[in-house]
Design an enzyme around this catalytic site. Structure first.
Site, PDB file in Angstrom:
ATOM      1  N   ASP A  17      -7.977   0.978 -58.424  1.00  0.00           N
ATOM      2  CA  ASP A  17      -8.649   2.288 -57.783  1.00  0.00           C
ATOM      3  C   ASP A  17      -7.462   3.289 -57.597  1.00  0.00           C
ATOM      4  O   ASP A  17      -6.356   3.143 -57.168  1.00  0.00           O
ATOM      5  CB  ASP A  17      -9.470   2.123 -56.720  1.00  0.00           C
ATOM      6  CG  ASP A  17     -10.218   3.307 -56.532  1.00  0.00           C
ATOM      7  OD1 ASP A  17     -10.856   3.961 -57.454  1.00  0.00           O
ATOM      8  OD2 ASP A  17     -11.051   3.161 -55.390  1.00  0.00           O
ATOM      9  N   ASN A  65     -19.987   2.764 -63.255  1.00  0.00           N
ATOM     10  CA  ASN A  65     -19.057   3.700 -63.586  1.00  0.00           C
ATOM     11  C   ASN A  65     -19.772   4.658 -64.770  1.00  0.00           C
ATOM     12  O   ASN A  65     -19.110   5.527 -65.016  1.00  0.00           O
ATOM     13  CB  ASN A  65     -17.828   3.197 -64.102  1.00  0.00           C
ATOM     14  CG  ASN A  65     -16.869   2.863 -62.908  1.00  0.00           C
ATOM     15  OD1 ASN A  65     -16.171   1.763 -63.027  1.00  0.00           O
ATOM     16  ND2 ASN A  65     -17.068   3.394 -61.783  1.00  0.00           N
ATOM     17  N   TRP A  66     -20.869   4.279 -65.255  1.00  0.00           N
ATOM     18  CA  TRP A  66     -21.520   5.204 -66.200  1.00  0.00           C
ATOM     19  C   TRP A  66     -22.184   6.534 -65.740  1.00  0.00           C
ATOM     20  O   TRP A  66     -22.394   7.275 -66.479  1.00  0.00           O
ATOM     21  CB  TRP A  66     -22.783   4.232 -66.902  1.00  0.00           C
ATOM     22  CG  TRP A  66     -22.568   2.925 -67.459  1.00  0.00           C
ATOM     23  CD1 TRP A  66     -22.539   1.640 -67.019  1.00  0.00           C
ATOM     24  CD2 TRP A  66     -21.940   2.775 -68.866  1.00  0.00           C
ATOM     25  NE1 TRP A  66     -22.172   0.912 -67.967  1.00  0.00           N
ATOM     26  CE2 TRP A  66     -21.720   1.403 -69.018  1.00  0.00           C
ATOM     27  CE3 TRP A  66     -21.540   3.678 -69.959  1.00  0.00           C
ATOM     28  CZ2 TRP A  66     -21.380   0.980 -70.246  1.00  0.00           C
ATOM     29  CZ3 TRP A  66     -21.162   3.299 -71.027  1.00  0.00           C
ATOM     30  CH2 TRP A  66     -20.993   1.862 -71.246  1.00  0.00           C
ATOM     31  N   GLU A 204      -9.057 -13.963 -49.435  1.00  0.00           N
ATOM     32  CA  GLU A 204      -8.322 -13.036 -48.976  1.00  0.00           C
ATOM     33  C   GLU A 204      -8.229 -11.674 -49.333  1.00  0.00           C
ATOM     34  O   GLU A 204      -8.149 -11.588 -50.720  1.00  0.00           O
ATOM     35  CB  GLU A 204      -6.921 -13.479 -48.490  1.00  0.00           C
ATOM     36  CG  GLU A 204      -6.853 -14.840 -47.970  1.00  0.00           C
ATOM     37  CD  GLU A 204      -7.197 -14.940 -46.730  1.00  0.00           C
ATOM     38  OE1 GLU A 204      -6.860 -14.113 -45.755  1.00  0.00           O
ATOM     39  OE2 GLU A 204      -7.787 -16.051 -46.306  1.00  0.00           O
TER      40      GLU A 204
HETATM   41  C1  IPE Z   1     -14.375   0.492 -58.436  1.00  0.00           C
HETATM   42  O1  IPE Z   1     -13.704   1.543 -58.407  1.00  0.00           O
HETATM   43  C2  IPE Z   1     -14.552   0.115 -60.154  1.00  0.00           C
HETATM   44  C3  IPE Z   1     -13.148  -0.274 -60.792  1.00  0.00           C
HETATM   45  C4  IPE Z   1     -11.917  -0.398 -60.130  1.00  0.00           C
HETATM   46  C5  IPE Z   1     -13.377  -0.331 -62.224  1.00  0.00           C
HETATM   47  P1  IPE Z   1     -14.775   2.858 -57.942  1.00  0.00           P
HETATM   48  O2  IPE Z   1     -13.653   4.070 -57.977  1.00  0.00           O
HETATM   49  O3  IPE Z   1     -15.909   2.777 -59.229  1.00  0.00           O
HETATM   50  O4  IPE Z   1     -15.463   2.520 -56.713  1.00  0.00           O
HETATM   51  P2  IPE Z   1     -16.326   3.365 -55.617  1.00  0.00           P
HETATM   52  O5  IPE Z   1     -17.063   4.460 -56.438  1.00  0.00           O
HETATM   53  O6  IPE Z   1     -15.061   4.164 -55.207  1.00  0.00           O
HETATM   54  O7  IPE Z   1     -16.882   2.435 -54.481  1.00  0.00           O
HETATM   55  C1  IPE Z   2     -10.090   3.345 -61.112  1.00  0.00           C
HETATM   56  O1  IPE Z   2      -9.815   4.758 -60.781  1.00  0.00           O
HETATM   57  C2  IPE Z   2     -10.522   3.280 -62.618  1.00  0.00           C
HETATM   58  C3  IPE Z   2     -11.963   3.079 -62.766  1.00  0.00           C
HETATM   59  C4  IPE Z   2     -12.904   3.085 -62.226  1.00  0.00           C
HETATM   60  C5  IPE Z   2     -12.419   3.050 -64.056  1.00  0.00           C
HETATM   61  P1  IPE Z   2     -10.963   5.883 -60.350  1.00  0.00           P
HETATM   62  O2  IPE Z   2     -11.320   6.468 -61.682  1.00  0.00           O
HETATM   63  O3  IPE Z   2     -12.005   5.374 -59.686  1.00  0.00           O
HETATM   64  O4  IPE Z   2     -10.130   6.934 -59.490  1.00  0.00           O
HETATM   65  P2  IPE Z   2     -10.325   7.490 -58.058  1.00  0.00           P
HETATM   66  O5  IPE Z   2     -10.971   6.507 -57.350  1.00  0.00           O
HETATM   67  O6  IPE Z   2     -11.395   8.472 -58.671  1.00  0.00           O
HETATM   68  O7  IPE Z   2      -9.204   8.342 -57.679  1.00  0.00           O
HETATM   69 MG    MG Z   3     -12.155   5.075 -57.697  1.00  0.00          MG
END
Ligand code: IPE
Ligand code: IPE
Ligand code: MG
Length: 239
Positions: A17, A65-66, A204
């Protein structure tokens, strides 16, 4: 530094993330952060067998994520296609077996065929097991597993009275994988966002502030070093 089987985690799962914030901090489009993140995937996946980690699972795209903009989703899908195409040969030569978990049906045909291709290409590798969670959600996985289990009951292939806590895992996408010993989430968020809900019952957790594109092998080694000092009790008492 190599982990010994007694002290090191056999299976490490990553919630990668912080790509978007990494790019935004630089005033750049979010996709640039995803590209920088993909480079770290290479570094970490390559390090795993060298560090004694047999199974590595990475959360690449969630069923939620969609909800992002069409531009970001399309950019991510194109990055996944490119990653598979450019990494296939290296992963094959590194002895890494690639698998995908998640619901493939919503992914486009071109990406699905690349996924099938790299799974088949690396199917005989045994040195390291890379699992990529793509269109993956823990609740969605449990729902799909339950549907298959219910079908088996309806068809008389499964006795409902025999169902116990070993039954559902056989229907999960992860049925061939051990449960993760360690789940690492970058970017400072302390939540699991629908990742490996069933499988992480006794994992963990490490929540680190580093954004994924800044997460290096050095950070990983530091976490692995700490893992050896953890006292995993699984509900029992300290030996
Ligand atoms: C979790 O991250 C999904 C991935 C790393 C692919 P998100 O950025 O989507 O999670 P939230 O929205 O902060 O919970
Ligand atoms: C994680 O990075 C990758 C995916 C969820 C695909 P993010 O895109 O969620 O990055 P932030 O959380 O917006 O910084
Ligand atoms: Mg994120």
């Amino acid at each position: 530094m190599r982990q010994t089987p007694e002290t090191g985690p056999r299976h490490v799962a990553f919630i990668m993330d912080g790509n978007g914030r990494w790019a935004e901090k630089r005033g750049r489009p979010r996709l640039l952060g995803h590209r920088a993140g993909a480079k770290r995937v290479r570094e970490i996946v390559e390090a795993c067998p060298e560090l004694g980690v047999e199974y590595v699972t990475i959360f690449a795209f969630s069923t939620e994520n969609w909800k992002r903009t069409q531009t970001e989703v399309a950019g991510l899908m194109s990055l996944f296609r490119r990653y598979i195409q450019t990494e296939a040969q290296t992963l094959l030569e590194q002895g890494t077996r690639v698998r995908f978990i998640g619901d493939r049906l919503r992914l486009d045909a071109k990406l699905r065929s690349l996924m099938d291709g790299i799974e088949a290409l690396t199917a005989h590798n045994t040195r390291c097991h890379l699992t990529i969670a793509l269109n993956y959600g823990g609740r969605d996985e449990v729902a799909r597993a339950t549907k298959r289990l219910a079908r088996d009951v309806a068809a008389g292939r499964l006795d409902p009275e025999s169902v116990d806590d070993n039954t559902l895992p056989r229907y999960l996408d992860t049925h061939v994988l051990p449960d993760p010993d360690l789940v690492i989430r970058t970017s400072g968020e302390a939540r699991i966002s629908n990742f490996l809900l069933w499988q992480s019952a006794y994992s963990e957790y490490e929540f680190v502030d580093t954004l994924w594109p800044d997460f290096t092998r050095g950070h990983f080694e530091e976490i692995l070093g700490r893992f050896g000092h953890r006292d995993r009790r699984f509900g029992g008492v300290k030996a």
